[in-house]
Design an enzyme around this catalytic site. Structure first.
Site, PDB file in Angstrom:
ATOM      1  N   LYS A   1      -0.721 -21.463   4.149  1.00 46.59           N
ATOM      2  CA  LYS A   1      -0.568 -20.727   2.886  1.00 46.59           C
ATOM      3  C   LYS A   1       0.393 -21.449   1.947  1.00 46.59           C
ATOM      4  O   LYS A   1       1.357 -22.060   2.405  1.00 46.59           O
ATOM      5  CB  LYS A   1       0.010 -19.335   3.157  1.00 46.59           C
ATOM      6  CG  LYS A   1      -0.907 -18.394   3.876  1.00 46.59           C
ATOM      7  CD  LYS A   1      -0.135 -17.118   4.131  1.00 46.59           C
ATOM      8  CE  LYS A   1      -1.017 -15.925   4.160  1.00 46.59           C
ATOM      9  NZ  LYS A   1      -0.227 -14.680   4.246  1.00 46.59           N
TER      10      LYS A   1
ATOM     11  N   GLY B   1      -3.311 -14.282  -5.392  1.00 45.17           N
ATOM     12  CA  GLY B   1      -4.719 -14.073  -5.746  1.00 45.17           C
ATOM     13  C   GLY B   1      -5.693 -14.597  -4.714  1.00 45.17           C
ATOM     14  O   GLY B   1      -6.833 -14.914  -5.025  1.00 45.17           O
TER      15      GLY B   1
ATOM     16  N   LYS C   1       0.474 -17.487  11.984  1.00 42.59           N
ATOM     17  CA  LYS C   1      -0.559 -17.156  12.963  1.00 42.59           C
ATOM     18  C   LYS C   1      -1.666 -16.421  12.207  1.00 42.59           C
ATOM     19  O   LYS C   1      -1.376 -15.545  11.382  1.00 42.59           O
ATOM     20  CB  LYS C   1       0.060 -16.231  14.021  1.00 42.59           C
ATOM     21  CG  LYS C   1      -0.925 -15.627  14.971  1.00 42.59           C
ATOM     22  CD  LYS C   1      -1.137 -16.530  16.152  1.00 42.59           C
ATOM     23  CE  LYS C   1      -2.266 -16.000  17.031  1.00 42.59           C
ATOM     24  NZ  LYS C   1      -2.930 -17.081  17.763  1.00 42.59           N
TER      25      LYS C   1
ATOM     26  N   ASN D   1       4.391  -7.613  -3.943  1.00 39.95           N
ATOM     27  CA  ASN D   1       3.978  -7.794  -5.337  1.00 39.95           C
ATOM     28  C   ASN D   1       4.922  -7.004  -6.224  1.00 39.95           C
ATOM     29  O   ASN D   1       5.081  -5.794  -6.048  1.00 39.95           O
ATOM     30  CB  ASN D   1       2.542  -7.329  -5.536  1.00 39.95           C
ATOM     31  CG  ASN D   1       1.562  -8.289  -4.910  1.00 39.95           C
ATOM     32  OD1 ASN D   1       1.691  -9.504  -5.054  1.00 39.95           O
ATOM     33  ND2 ASN D   1       0.606  -7.781  -4.189  1.00 39.95           N
TER      34      ASN D   1
ATOM     35  N   ARG E   1       4.964  -5.881  -9.292  1.00 31.26           N
ATOM     36  CA  ARG E   1       4.303  -5.433 -10.533  1.00 31.26           C
ATOM     37  C   ARG E   1       3.415  -4.248 -10.209  1.00 31.26           C
ATOM     38  O   ARG E   1       3.267  -3.880  -9.051  1.00 31.26           O
ATOM     39  CB  ARG E   1       3.434  -6.571 -11.066  1.00 31.26           C
ATOM     40  CG  ARG E   1       2.484  -7.048  -9.961  1.00 31.26           C
ATOM     41  CD  ARG E   1       1.437  -7.993 -10.430  1.00 31.26           C
ATOM     42  NE  ARG E   1       0.847  -8.713  -9.344  1.00 31.26           N
ATOM     43  CZ  ARG E   1      -0.129  -8.287  -8.554  1.00 31.26           C
ATOM     44  NH1 ARG E   1      -0.635  -7.079  -8.735  1.00 31.26           N
ATOM     45  NH2 ARG E   1      -0.599  -9.026  -7.571  1.00 31.26           N
TER      46      ARG E   1
ATOM     47  N   VAL F   1      -3.693  -3.729  -9.478  1.00 32.27           N
ATOM     48  CA  VAL F   1      -5.020  -3.291  -9.930  1.00 32.27           C
ATOM     49  C   VAL F   1      -5.334  -1.917  -9.330  1.00 32.27           C
ATOM     50  O   VAL F   1      -5.776  -1.001 -10.022  1.00 32.27           O
ATOM     51  CB  VAL F   1      -6.093  -4.320  -9.467  1.00 32.27           C
ATOM     52  CG1 VAL F   1      -7.495  -3.796  -9.744  1.00 32.27           C
ATOM     53  CG2 VAL F   1      -5.869  -5.668 -10.128  1.00 32.27           C
TER      54      VAL F   1
END
Ligand code: ADP
Length: 456
Positions: free
Chosen positions: A158, A164, A201, A290, A292, A295
């Site tokens: 990652k 996103g 993992k 997150n 914020r 959605v």
């Protein structure tokens, strides 16, 4: 309370924020890019300012232009919505230095949680479980091989600055790990301007469960329970629901308290979400925060009756949370959300921009649609493909699904392709109906169906 707020976004979330402001008696300023001149958010706001041409980098991400718009219109605050500048610490700092309130957390909080590796370290120190993996950026291939050997395959690479669902790579063996590492680092640099990657993992058969938080400047931090966002495509959410069909009150409390502990430890203020993976044994692991509004905030609003956007505005204005006692936060019924994207589910979800000729909105009991589209609206190729969110509410999950099924039947968007057909199919699926799905559901269960569509 603020007298005027600039909404630094477009589409449905700009409408959502403007609507909240209107109900609160706060004036609004919309910003728009040249091709968005006729978008509904521009008409709904009290004032509007063009901030640049179509590409986001020159308009919705153009900080000098947005700050000038805020200064010319003399606003007290900026609401960033989600995406664009919502998690840009630099933007939050500039707003504050211009005496404009940023409706969100401090730049420090955004930075601390925006670096996913740093966030993992903070969380680990608090004793909240994180997915096993590295605490530092991967130096080279030997480092990567060593880590993977220790935590055992499969692993996932990652980007520290990722978001996103982009830039993640699952690796089942050494050969794949070595080849994926280089491309992952390169991609991270290209997409996020930061090549740092880490290894976790790869949890097999997980559910994505996230906790919605609200925190004010008076020391009140509460959780508005969980959302289940397990139905994803390529690590991007497609369907969200609240509460989760697999979370009981004991687990809800445990996860909620872990989320509150983290928020308090970093002095978090604003609405925020802590995302976890839940494994087959019922163990949960932090993946990210997150900073914020998300959605999918609407499903939480439907089950709690709390308006998250209004809370954000009140918090930024220095007011207290409207419900401060955890055990007073209601949880009633079940809510579900289908993301309606201008994508072709029968053609690998390729974007399907263009003019909408026919647009019939569903309605009736238990239906909420947040959308900026209408008959005659042109879905632009420059921005996110989401054209709306269809949310339904019922006394229980079965009822929310029934309402969703009939609402999806009513929802007509032509001639562009949308995700409506796949949502209809998912609602019928027995695994989904039993709530027994994992994050690979679309790939594993819907793969054949999307292929069939291709032949049609
Ligand atoms: P992003 O910030 O790009 O959205 P996240 O870390 O939030 O990335 O992860 C998005 C999704 O990717 C998760 O909901 C999950 O489906 C998948 N994922 C992330 N980390 C893991 C992991 N360690 N094991 C299995 N799946 C994962």
């Amino acid at each position: 309370m603020f007298s005027k707020i600039l909404v630094a976004n477009r589409g449905e979330i700009a409408l959502r924020v403007i609507r909240a402001c209107k109900e609160m008696g706060v004036r609004t300023v919309a910003i728009y890019s040249e091709p968005d001149e006729n978008s509904p958010h521009v008409h709904l706001a009290d004032e509007s300012v063009c901030v640049g041409p179509a590409p986001s980098s020159q308009s919705y991400l153009n900080i000098p232009s947005i700050i000038s718009a805020a200064e010319i219109t003399d606003v007290d605050a900026i609401h960033p919505g989600y995406g664009f500048l919502a998690e840009n610490a630099h933007f939050a700092e500039i707003c504050e230095s211009c005496q404009i309130k940023f409706i969100g957390p401090s730049a420090q909080s955004i930075r601390g949680m925006g670096d996913k590796m740093a966030a993992r370290e903070t969380v680990r120190k608090l004793g909240i479980p994180i997915v096993p993996g590295t605490q530092e950026a991967i130096k080279d291939k030997d480092d990567a091989l060593k880590v993977a050997k220790k935590i055992k395959y499969p692993v996932i690479i990652k980007a520290a600055a990722g978001g996103g669902g982009r830039g993640m790579r699952v690796c089942h063996n050494e050969v794949r790990l070595v080849s994926a590492l280089m491309t992952a680092q390169h991609e991270a640099e290209q997409a996020f301007g930061n090549s740092a990657v880490y290894i976790e993992k790869y949890i097999e058969k997980p559910k994505h469960i996230e906790i919605q938080l609200l925190a004010d400047t008076h020391g009140n931090t509460t959780y508005l329970y969980e959302r289940d966002c397990t139905i994803q495509r390529r690590h991007q959410k497609l369907i969200e629901e609240a509460p989760s069909p697999v979370v009981d009150w004991k687990l809800r409390k445990k996860m909620g308290e872990a989320a509150v502990k983290l928020a308090r430890a970093v002095n978090y203020v604003n609405a925020g979400t802590i995302e976890f993976l839940l494994d087959e044994d019922g163990k949960f692991y932090f993946i990210e925060m997150n900073t914020r509004v998300q959605v999918e905030h609407g499903v939480t609003e439907l089950i709690t009756g709390i308006d998250i956007v209004k809370e954000q505005i009140r918090i930024a204005a220095g007011e207290r949370l409207s419900i401060r006692k955890q055990d007073k936060i209601p949880l009633r019924g079940h809510a579900m959300e289908c993301r309606i994207n201008a994508e072709d589910p029968f053609n690998d979800f390729s974007p399907s921009p263009g003019k909408i000729e026919k647009f019939n909105l569903p309605g009736g009991p238990g239906v909420r649609v947040d959308s900026h589209a209408y008959a005659g609206y042109k879905v632009l190729p420059y921005y996110d493909s989401m054209i709306g969110k269809l949310m339904t509410f019922g006394r229980n999950r079965g009822e929310a699904i029934s309402v969703m099924q009939r609402a999806l039947e009513e929802f007509i968007i032509e001639p562009i392709k949308t995700t409506i057909p796949i949502h209809k199919e998912i609602m019928k699926n027995p695994i989904f109906r039993r709530g027994q799905m994992y994050t690979d559901f679309i790939q594993r269960t819907m793969g054949e169906w999307t292929q069939k569509g291709e032949i049609k």
